[in-house]
Design a protein around this motif. Sequence first.
Motif, PDB file in Angstrom:
ATOM      1  N   ASN A  98       0.842  -1.210   0.000  1.00 17.37           N
ATOM      2  CA  ASN A  98       0.000   0.000   0.000  1.00 17.37           C
ATOM      3  C   ASN A  98       0.874   1.257   0.000  1.00 17.37           C
ATOM      4  N   TYR A  99       1.631   1.406  -1.082  1.00 14.89           N
ATOM      5  CA  TYR A  99       2.629   2.479  -1.167  1.00 14.89           C
ATOM      6  C   TYR A  99       2.016   3.872  -1.285  1.00 14.89           C
ATOM      7  N   ARG A 100       0.737   3.954  -1.641  1.00 15.58           N
ATOM      8  CA  ARG A 100       0.123   5.268  -1.868  1.00 15.58           C
ATOM      9  C   ARG A 100      -0.533   5.854  -0.626  1.00 15.58           C
ATOM     10  N   LEU A 101      -0.439   5.172   0.482  1.00 14.60           N
ATOM     11  CA  LEU A 101      -1.043   5.671   1.718  1.00 14.60           C
ATOM     12  C   LEU A 101      -0.474   7.037   2.083  1.00 14.60           C
ATOM     13  N   THR A 102      -1.367   7.993   2.332  1.00 11.10           N
ATOM     14  CA  THR A 102      -0.933   9.316   2.769  1.00 11.10           C
ATOM     15  C   THR A 102      -1.389   9.619   4.199  1.00 11.10           C
ATOM     16  N   GLU A 103      -2.417   8.930   4.658  1.00  7.88           N
ATOM     17  CA  GLU A 103      -2.892   9.122   6.033  1.00  7.88           C
ATOM     18  C   GLU A 103      -3.169   7.755   6.657  1.00  7.88           C
ATOM     19  N   LEU A 104      -2.544   7.518   7.820  1.00  8.59           N
ATOM     20  CA  LEU A 104      -2.683   6.229   8.487  1.00  8.59           C
ATOM     21  C   LEU A 104      -2.946   6.474   9.970  1.00  8.59           C
ATOM     22  N   TYR A 105      -4.087   5.966  10.439  1.00  7.35           N
ATOM     23  CA  TYR A 105      -4.514   6.183  11.819  1.00  7.35           C
ATOM     24  C   TYR A 105      -4.458   4.852  12.569  1.00  7.35           C
ATOM     25  N   LEU A 106      -3.448   4.719  13.436  1.00  7.05           N
ATOM     26  CA  LEU A 106      -3.232   3.486  14.191  1.00  7.05           C
ATOM     27  C   LEU A 106      -3.254   3.735  15.691  1.00  7.05           C
TER      28      LEU A 106
ATOM     29  N   CYS B 280       6.514   5.710   1.932  1.00 10.35           N
ATOM     30  CA  CYS B 280       7.209   6.996   1.811  1.00 10.35           C
ATOM     31  C   CYS B 280       6.289   8.162   1.497  1.00 10.35           C
ATOM     32  N   ALA B 281       5.048   7.896   1.126  1.00  7.09           N
ATOM     33  CA  ALA B 281       4.113   8.973   0.786  1.00  7.09           C
ATOM     34  C   ALA B 281       3.302   9.444   1.991  1.00  7.09           C
ATOM     35  N   LEU B 282       3.497   8.820   3.134  1.00 12.79           N
ATOM     36  CA  LEU B 282       2.709   9.178   4.315  1.00 12.79           C
ATOM     37  C   LEU B 282       2.913  10.641   4.702  1.00 12.79           C
ATOM     38  N   GLN B 283       1.815  11.322   4.987  1.00 14.86           N
ATOM     39  CA  GLN B 283       1.848  12.702   5.455  1.00 14.86           C
ATOM     40  C   GLN B 283       1.325  12.826   6.882  1.00 14.86           C
ATOM     41  N   ILE B 284       0.419  11.935   7.240  1.00 17.05           N
ATOM     42  CA  ILE B 284      -0.139  11.926   8.599  1.00 17.05           C
ATOM     43  C   ILE B 284      -0.035  10.510   9.158  1.00 17.05           C
ATOM     44  N   LEU B 285       0.569  10.381  10.345  1.00 19.59           N
ATOM     45  CA  LEU B 285       0.702   9.082  10.993  1.00 19.59           C
ATOM     46  C   LEU B 285       0.425   9.252  12.490  1.00 19.59           C
ATOM     47  N   LEU B 286      -0.642   8.624  12.945  1.00 22.05           N
ATOM     48  CA  LEU B 286      -1.004   8.698  14.358  1.00 22.05           C
ATOM     49  C   LEU B 286      -0.764   7.340  15.013  1.00 22.05           C
ATOM     50  N   LEU B 287       0.135   7.345  16.006  1.00 18.81           N
ATOM     51  CA  LEU B 287       0.503   6.117  16.710  1.00 18.81           C
ATOM     52  C   LEU B 287       0.370   6.272  18.223  1.00 18.81           C
ATOM     53  N   HIS B 288      -0.300   7.314  18.661  1.00 23.07           N
ATOM     54  CA  HIS B 288      -0.397   7.532  20.101  1.00 23.07           C
ATOM     55  C   HIS B 288      -1.286   6.479  20.763  1.00 23.07           C
ATOM     56  N   ASN B 289      -1.120   6.353  22.074  1.00 24.76           N
ATOM     57  CA  ASN B 289      -1.870   5.371  22.871  1.00 24.76           C
ATOM     58  C   ASN B 289      -1.638   3.949  22.386  1.00 24.76           C
ATOM     59  N   ASN B 290      -0.359   3.595  22.244  1.00 25.49           N
ATOM     60  CA  ASN B 290       0.033   2.216  21.980  1.00 25.49           C
ATOM     61  C   ASN B 290       1.044   1.797  23.037  1.00 25.49           C
ATOM     62  N   GLN B 291       1.846   0.789  22.738  1.00 28.39           N
ATOM     63  CA  GLN B 291       2.825   0.289  23.704  1.00 28.39           C
ATOM     64  C   GLN B 291       4.235   0.283  23.116  1.00 28.39           C
ATOM     65  N   LEU B 292       4.525   1.251  22.266  1.00 27.74           N
ATOM     66  CA  LEU B 292       5.842   1.354  21.634  1.00 27.74           C
ATOM     67  C   LEU B 292       6.878   1.769  22.671  1.00 27.74           C
ATOM     68  N   LYS B 293       7.962   0.990  22.761  1.00 25.36           N
ATOM     69  CA  LYS B 293       8.950   1.215  23.815  1.00 25.36           C
ATOM     70  C   LYS B 293      10.287   1.727  23.303  1.00 25.36           C
ATOM     71  N   ASN B 294      10.711   1.284  22.125  1.00 21.17           N
ATOM     72  CA  ASN B 294      12.051   1.608  21.641  1.00 21.17           C
ATOM     73  C   ASN B 294      12.009   2.845  20.746  1.00 21.17           C
ATOM     74  N   LEU B 295      12.539   3.949  21.233  1.00 16.02           N
ATOM     75  CA  LEU B 295      12.519   5.200  20.476  1.00 16.02           C
ATOM     76  C   LEU B 295      13.400   5.119  19.244  1.00 16.02           C
ATOM     77  N   ASP B 296      14.613   4.578  19.380  1.00 19.47           N
ATOM     78  CA  ASP B 296      15.539   4.482  18.249  1.00 19.47           C
ATOM     79  C   ASP B 296      14.938   3.672  17.103  1.00 19.47           C
ATOM     80  N   THR B 297      14.385   2.511  17.423  1.00 18.78           N
ATOM     81  CA  THR B 297      13.813   1.633  16.407  1.00 18.78           C
ATOM     82  C   THR B 297      12.617   2.285  15.714  1.00 18.78           C
ATOM     83  N   THR B 298      11.790   2.936  16.491  1.00 20.55           N
ATOM     84  CA  THR B 298      10.591   3.574  15.938  1.00 20.55           C
ATOM     85  C   THR B 298      10.959   4.709  14.991  1.00 20.55           C
TER      86      THR B 298
END
Length: 273
Positions: free
Chosen positions: A69-77, A93-111
């Motif tokens: 799904n290379y054409r995704l420009t907005e992704l709400y997760l 690479c075409a993403l303009q909006i990415l919401l990832l708040h309220n998850n359990q992501l721990k590694n800042l470097d990897t993210t």
Amino acid sequence: MAASRSGSTCQAIENQLKICGFKRDMDVSVLYLAGQGLKEVPNLSRFRILRYLWLNNNKIQKLTFLINNYRLTELYLNNNELKDIAGALKHLCALQILLLHNNQLKNLDTTVKELKGMISLRTLNLFHNPLSQDPGYRLYVTYFLPSVQLLDRKKVTQKERESALHIYNHERSCVLQSIGFGKRIDMPLVAKTASKRSTPHVKSLLLSPGYEVANHINKIPFENPEDAVFVRAMKRSIMEFSTVDWNKISTCLGKHLESKGEEPPEKFTVKFR
């Protein structure tokens, strides 16, 4: 059990296609699957022109369904159960909006590494993840994801960008602050006038084998970096500005009517390098 979950997800997708009136997969550009209680999502490669995807407020733990799904420009997760996104989003690479708040992501470097290739990314939410508690989190994201303009619902300021540059690329920050006439030094430049230097000393500097001008760099450096700056300054072209008081200069008609000769106008000239 897994088959049951997969079936319910597929049914949710089909319901959305009917609601939006899409009859062919190749026409689907929007897909709303928020708040469906989904734990797994089937591969969405069939929707080749998908641009807007809502998957927030579910129970998703893994991202394995966005392969093509290379054409995704907005992704709400946001509001899911994601612990890691490594290898799942970097091709978007075409993403303009990415919401990832309220998850359990721990590694800042990897993210952040996963998002580095998203040069069009403008809006990013990572708050309410364990990684957002990392000291210097905001400046870290600001530096390594320079395209982001709105981070965690707050505009990234110029002051934050400068602070991030100073912390994570101190050498470049020093260069930007201390560069002068093509010579880089490790301290802010202190202005010195030519009158403090004797003419013989200036000539010796100009003949020194260790100066650098433009891209021509000799191997032997100056003992004092500021000398190189001075040499470069002395090699700059001389600029000259002149001004006159036009109110004291007669017009053509005035010259014709006046019987006496006109004195040359007073001209003020300034020269500097």
